[in-house]
Design an enzyme around this catalytic site. Structure first.
Site, PDB file in Angstrom:
ATOM      1  N   ARG A  28     -27.087  -7.892  13.182  1.00  0.00           N
ATOM      2  CA  ARG A  28     -28.413  -7.989  13.848  1.00  0.00           C
ATOM      3  C   ARG A  28     -28.995  -9.400  13.686  1.00  0.00           C
ATOM      4  O   ARG A  28     -29.609  -9.965  14.578  1.00  0.00           O
ATOM      5  CB  ARG A  28     -29.352  -6.920  13.300  1.00  0.00           C
ATOM      6  CG  ARG A  28     -28.924  -5.512  13.670  1.00  0.00           C
ATOM      7  CD  ARG A  28     -29.737  -4.471  12.923  1.00  0.00           C
ATOM      8  NE  ARG A  28     -31.144  -4.476  13.319  1.00  0.00           N
ATOM      9  CZ  ARG A  28     -32.095  -3.798  12.650  1.00  0.00           C
ATOM     10  NH1 ARG A  28     -31.774  -3.106  11.569  1.00  0.00           N
ATOM     11  NH2 ARG A  28     -33.346  -3.834  13.062  1.00  0.00           N
ATOM     12  N   HIS A  52     -42.758  -3.723   8.844  1.00  0.00           N
ATOM     13  CA  HIS A  52     -41.471  -3.237   8.335  1.00  0.00           C
ATOM     14  C   HIS A  52     -40.565  -4.364   7.844  1.00  0.00           C
ATOM     15  O   HIS A  52     -39.348  -4.172   7.754  1.00  0.00           O
ATOM     16  CB  HIS A  52     -40.758  -2.435   9.434  1.00  0.00           C
ATOM     17  CG  HIS A  52     -41.521  -1.208   9.834  1.00  0.00           C
ATOM     18  ND1 HIS A  52     -41.377  -0.586  11.055  1.00  0.00           N
ATOM     19  CD2 HIS A  52     -42.470  -0.487   9.173  1.00  0.00           C
ATOM     20  CE1 HIS A  52     -42.191   0.458  11.118  1.00  0.00           C
ATOM     21  NE2 HIS A  52     -42.871   0.531   9.998  1.00  0.00           N
ATOM     22  N   CYS A  68     -33.545  -9.461  -4.128  1.00  0.00           N
ATOM     23  CA  CYS A  68     -32.580  -8.779  -4.986  1.00  0.00           C
ATOM     24  C   CYS A  68     -32.961  -7.306  -5.072  1.00  0.00           C
ATOM     25  O   CYS A  68     -34.110  -6.953  -5.346  1.00  0.00           O
ATOM     26  CB  CYS A  68     -32.584  -9.403  -6.385  1.00  0.00           C
ATOM     27  SG  CYS A  68     -31.570  -8.479  -7.558  1.00  0.00           S
ATOM     28  N   CYS A 126     -33.832  -6.912  -9.121  1.00  0.00           N
ATOM     29  CA  CYS A 126     -35.010  -7.540  -9.788  1.00  0.00           C
ATOM     30  C   CYS A 126     -36.046  -8.030  -8.778  1.00  0.00           C
ATOM     31  O   CYS A 126     -37.052  -8.632  -9.147  1.00  0.00           O
ATOM     32  CB  CYS A 126     -34.539  -8.699 -10.674  1.00  0.00           C
ATOM     33  SG  CYS A 126     -34.000 -10.158  -9.752  1.00  0.00           S
ATOM     34  N   CYS A 181     -29.906 -12.032 -11.874  1.00  0.00           N
ATOM     35  CA  CYS A 181     -29.519 -10.822 -12.630  1.00  0.00           C
ATOM     36  C   CYS A 181     -28.176 -10.248 -12.192  1.00  0.00           C
ATOM     37  O   CYS A 181     -27.738  -9.224 -12.704  1.00  0.00           O
ATOM     38  CB  CYS A 181     -30.603  -9.746 -12.494  1.00  0.00           C
ATOM     39  SG  CYS A 181     -30.564  -8.913 -10.894  1.00  0.00           S
ATOM     40  N   GLY A 183     -44.210  -1.327  23.821  1.00  0.00           N
ATOM     41  CA  GLY A 183     -42.790  -1.108  23.522  1.00  0.00           C
ATOM     42  C   GLY A 183     -42.523  -0.321  22.264  1.00  0.00           C
ATOM     43  O   GLY A 183     -41.633  -0.666  21.487  1.00  0.00           O
ATOM     44  N   ALA A 243     -42.754  -5.054  29.097  1.00  0.00           N
ATOM     45  CA  ALA A 243     -43.555  -6.054  28.369  1.00  0.00           C
ATOM     46  C   ALA A 243     -43.525  -7.407  29.075  1.00  0.00           C
ATOM     47  O   ALA A 243     -44.571  -8.061  29.243  1.00  0.00           O
ATOM     48  CB  ALA A 243     -43.003  -6.188  26.945  1.00  0.00           C
TER      49      ALA A 243
HETATM   50  C1  BV8 Z   1     -43.164   5.870   4.684  1.00  0.00           C
HETATM   51  C2  BV8 Z   1     -37.149  -1.613   9.461  1.00  0.00           C
HETATM   52  C3  BV8 Z   1     -44.269   6.658   2.772  1.00  0.00           C
HETATM   53  C4  BV8 Z   1     -35.702  -1.443   9.154  1.00  0.00           C
HETATM   54  C5  BV8 Z   1     -37.982   0.550  10.275  1.00  0.00           C
HETATM   55  C6  BV8 Z   1     -39.075  12.157   5.219  1.00  0.00           C
HETATM   56  C7  BV8 Z   1     -38.881  11.359   4.100  1.00  0.00           C
HETATM   57  C8  BV8 Z   1     -39.474  10.120   3.961  1.00  0.00           C
HETATM   58  C9  BV8 Z   1     -40.306   9.659   4.958  1.00  0.00           C
HETATM   59  C10 BV8 Z   1     -40.476  10.452   6.062  1.00  0.00           C
HETATM   60  C11 BV8 Z   1     -39.899  11.686   6.214  1.00  0.00           C
HETATM   61  N1  BV8 Z   1     -40.272  12.197   7.412  1.00  0.00           N
HETATM   62  C12 BV8 Z   1     -41.086  11.345   8.035  1.00  0.00           C
HETATM   63  C13 BV8 Z   1     -41.225  10.288   7.230  1.00  0.00           C
HETATM   64  C14 BV8 Z   1     -41.962   9.110   7.484  1.00  0.00           C
HETATM   65  C15 BV8 Z   1     -41.009   8.123   8.150  1.00  0.00           C
HETATM   66  C16 BV8 Z   1     -41.010   8.414   9.639  1.00  0.00           C
HETATM   67  O1  BV8 Z   1     -41.974   8.151  10.298  1.00  0.00           O
HETATM   68  N2  BV8 Z   1     -39.918   9.002  10.136  1.00  0.00           N
HETATM   69  C17 BV8 Z   1     -39.872   9.346  11.547  1.00  0.00           C
HETATM   70  C18 BV8 Z   1     -38.516   8.995  12.124  1.00  0.00           C
HETATM   71  C19 BV8 Z   1     -40.221  10.807  11.691  1.00  0.00           C
HETATM   72  N3  BV8 Z   1     -41.565   6.823   7.873  1.00  0.00           N
HETATM   73  C20 BV8 Z   1     -41.152   6.156   6.804  1.00  0.00           C
HETATM   74  O2  BV8 Z   1     -40.245   6.509   6.077  1.00  0.00           O
HETATM   75  C21 BV8 Z   1     -41.951   4.910   6.518  1.00  0.00           C
HETATM   76  N4  BV8 Z   1     -42.346   4.922   5.147  1.00  0.00           N
HETATM   77  O3  BV8 Z   1     -43.558   6.799   5.335  1.00  0.00           O
HETATM   78  O4  BV8 Z   1     -43.483   5.668   3.361  1.00  0.00           O
HETATM   79  C22 BV8 Z   1     -43.304   7.638   2.165  1.00  0.00           C
HETATM   80  C23 BV8 Z   1     -42.464   7.185   1.174  1.00  0.00           C
HETATM   81  C24 BV8 Z   1     -41.606   8.104   0.568  1.00  0.00           C
HETATM   82  C25 BV8 Z   1     -41.597   9.439   1.009  1.00  0.00           C
HETATM   83  C26 BV8 Z   1     -42.433   9.856   2.036  1.00  0.00           C
HETATM   84  C27 BV8 Z   1     -43.283   8.939   2.631  1.00  0.00           C
HETATM   85  C28 BV8 Z   1     -41.092   3.680   6.754  1.00  0.00           C
HETATM   86  C29 BV8 Z   1     -40.796   3.553   8.203  1.00  0.00           C
HETATM   87  C30 BV8 Z   1     -40.156   2.178   8.459  1.00  0.00           C
HETATM   88  C31 BV8 Z   1     -38.683   2.317   8.722  1.00  0.00           C
HETATM   89  N5  BV8 Z   1     -38.122   1.007   9.070  1.00  0.00           N
HETATM   90  N6  BV8 Z   1     -37.548  -0.698  10.545  1.00  0.00           N
HETATM   91  C32 BV8 Z   1     -34.831  -1.949  10.265  1.00  0.00           C
HETATM   92  O5  BV8 Z   1     -35.322  -2.362  11.332  1.00  0.00           O
HETATM   93  O6  BV8 Z   1     -33.596  -1.944  10.046  1.00  0.00           O
HETATM   94  S1  BV8 Z   1     -38.406   1.552  11.540  1.00  0.00           S
HETATM   95  C33 BV8 Z   1     -37.666   0.971  12.948  1.00  0.00           C
HETATM   96  O7  BV8 Z   1     -37.592   2.055  13.832  1.00  0.00           O
HETATM   97  C34 BV8 Z   1     -38.468  -0.057  13.660  1.00  0.00           C
HETATM   98  O8  BV8 Z   1     -39.083  -0.955  12.802  1.00  0.00           O
HETATM   99  C35 BV8 Z   1     -39.459   0.743  14.431  1.00  0.00           C
HETATM  100  O9  BV8 Z   1     -40.599   0.996  13.693  1.00  0.00           O
HETATM  101  C36 BV8 Z   1     -38.731   2.050  14.619  1.00  0.00           C
HETATM  102  C37 BV8 Z   1     -38.259   2.182  16.052  1.00  0.00           C
HETATM  103  O10 BV8 Z   1     -39.395   2.499  16.751  1.00  0.00           O
HETATM  104  P1  BV8 Z   1     -39.842   1.631  18.008  1.00  0.00           P
HETATM  105  O11 BV8 Z   1     -40.162   0.257  17.577  1.00  0.00           O
HETATM  106  O12 BV8 Z   1     -40.886   2.404  18.672  1.00  0.00           O
HETATM  107  O13 BV8 Z   1     -38.551   1.525  18.892  1.00  0.00           O
HETATM  108  P2  BV8 Z   1     -37.815   2.686  19.696  1.00  0.00           P
HETATM  109  O14 BV8 Z   1     -36.441   2.213  19.943  1.00  0.00           O
HETATM  110  O15 BV8 Z   1     -38.056   3.996  19.002  1.00  0.00           O
HETATM  111  O16 BV8 Z   1     -38.629   2.763  21.077  1.00  0.00           O
HETATM  112  C38 BV8 Z   1     -38.616   1.664  21.947  1.00  0.00           C
HETATM  113  C39 BV8 Z   1     -39.708   1.920  22.963  1.00  0.00           C
HETATM  114  O17 BV8 Z   1     -39.789   0.776  23.808  1.00  0.00           O
HETATM  115  C40 BV8 Z   1     -39.424   3.108  23.851  1.00  0.00           C
HETATM  116  O18 BV8 Z   1     -40.602   3.880  23.988  1.00  0.00           O
HETATM  117  C41 BV8 Z   1     -39.052   2.471  25.194  1.00  0.00           C
HETATM  118  O19 BV8 Z   1     -39.475   3.266  26.290  1.00  0.00           O
HETATM  119  C42 BV8 Z   1     -39.826   1.200  25.160  1.00  0.00           C
HETATM  120  N7  BV8 Z   1     -39.253   0.098  25.932  1.00  0.00           N
HETATM  121  C43 BV8 Z   1     -37.940  -0.131  26.214  1.00  0.00           C
HETATM  122  N8  BV8 Z   1     -37.838  -1.272  26.943  1.00  0.00           N
HETATM  123  C44 BV8 Z   1     -39.109  -1.762  27.093  1.00  0.00           C
HETATM  124  C45 BV8 Z   1     -40.003  -0.893  26.461  1.00  0.00           C
HETATM  125  N9  BV8 Z   1     -41.324  -1.101  26.438  1.00  0.00           N
HETATM  126  C46 BV8 Z   1     -41.786  -2.198  27.077  1.00  0.00           C
HETATM  127  N10 BV8 Z   1     -40.983  -3.098  27.704  1.00  0.00           N
HETATM  128  C47 BV8 Z   1     -39.649  -2.905  27.730  1.00  0.00           C
HETATM  129  N11 BV8 Z   1     -38.854  -3.782  28.367  1.00  0.00           N
HETATM  130 ZN    ZN Z   2     -31.846  -9.988  -9.337  1.00  0.00          ZN
END
Ligand code: BV8
Ligand code: ZN
Length: 249
Positions: free
Chosen positions: A74, A122, A130, A133, A159, A196, A240
């Protein structure tokens, strides 16, 4: 909520009068720059893997070499892309209004377009730490041509622990600074643009609700309907790169 495939006068009026604009962006903001969204099928080596399954501590603990290689793929891909007209329009808009970007994306396209107030909820593909650490590392990774065989992540000089991408995985807490800045930016703007995002990932997907409850006009830009559409004042069925240069005039 009204859905529209062109920009209604109401939306043009609102953005024209706005002194402070907040933009919540998701993967769709980067799509027209060539960065696959989370919901797109990944291309090449990764097409058979579910991004949401790889962006987790469990995947890292199970196979750090594989997850590290996915991030290097990526990293390499994003470095070869460029901001599109939508990113540039948002950056340009800073000359006539306060524009704050709150992004779920881990790429640097908003910054490379020239936006100066960007909060990464995010984390970033270009920051590392790390896993043991938490010592921070700058972006000196070798992301040369994606390779067929995964390779191990580099080791921490302090570390000996494994170095990981400084991104937020599913199940991990969001960093408090960008989260608080994001809430503040949504809570205090004249208009919120939601660009988006599928509105499926929390707590980021909860931000538009804050604007909705305060009666702040909210404009969604997404070719598809999402769970956020009904919370928005108007939902533009546009991309967008098409909509933002018109809105950000
Ligand atoms: C949290 C970084 C508190 C990494 C990302 C069970 C256990 C633990 C947590 C959960 C659980 N169940 C639910 C949760 C909460 C969970 C969550 O929400 N899960 C969802 C799936 C149900 N959230 C978390 O875990 C968050 N932390 O809650 O902490 C906690 C802690 C411990 C225990 C409980 C709670 C952390 C979430 C962050 C994850 N990391 N990214 C990496 O990138 O590798 S998320 C990653 O996916 C992205 O950052 C982004 O946020 C997400 C994707 O979403 P979108 O950006 O919306 O993209 P997507 O592809 O889905 O959609 C694209 C859209 O664009 C579409 O609508 C499409 O139509 C549109 N589009 C397409 N082309 C265009 C367009 N629009 C305009 N123009 C275009 N041309
Ligand atoms: Zn370290």
């Amino acid at each position: 909520m009204a859905a529209s495939s062109s920009i209604p006068d109401f939306a043009l009026e609102v953005v024209k009068k706005a002194d402070s604009i907040t933009v919540l962006s998701g993967a769709g903001m980067s799509a027209e720059s060539g960065v696959p969204t989370f919901r797109d099928a990944q291309t090449g080596l990764w097409e058979r893997f579910d991004a949401a399954a790889l962006a987790t501590p469990e995947a890292w603990n199970r196979d750090p070499d594989f997850v590290w290689s996915w991030y290097m793929w990526r990293h390499h891909l994003v470095r070869a892309t460029a901001p599109h007209a939508g990113h540039l329009a948002l950056a340009q808009w800073e000359h006539s209004a306060d524009v704050t970007i709150v992004t779920q994306n881990v790429d640097d396209l908003h910054e490379r377009a020239g936006s100066s107030h960007v909060h990464h909820l995010h984390g970033s593909l270009f920051h590392f730490r790390c896993a043991q650490c938490s010592f921070a590392y700058s972006d000196e990774v070798d992301d040369s041509e994606p390779h067929e065989s995964p390779r191990p992540p580099p080791r921490c000089q302090r570390c000996g622990g494994q170095i990981r991408p400084d991104v937020v995985w599913f199940g991990e807490m969001l960093p408090s600074k960008p989260w608080e800045a994001g809430v503040q930016a949504v809570d205090s703007c004249d208009v919120l643009l939601v660009v988006g995002t599928s509105g499926l990932v929390y707590p980021a997907a909860g931000l538009p609700q804050i604007a909705h409850e305060k009666g702040i006009p909210t404009i969604e830009i997404n070719p598809d309907e999402t769970p956020l559409s009904r919370e928005c004042t108007v939902s533009l069925r546009m991309s967008a790169a098409t909509a933002l240069p018109i809105l950000a005039r």
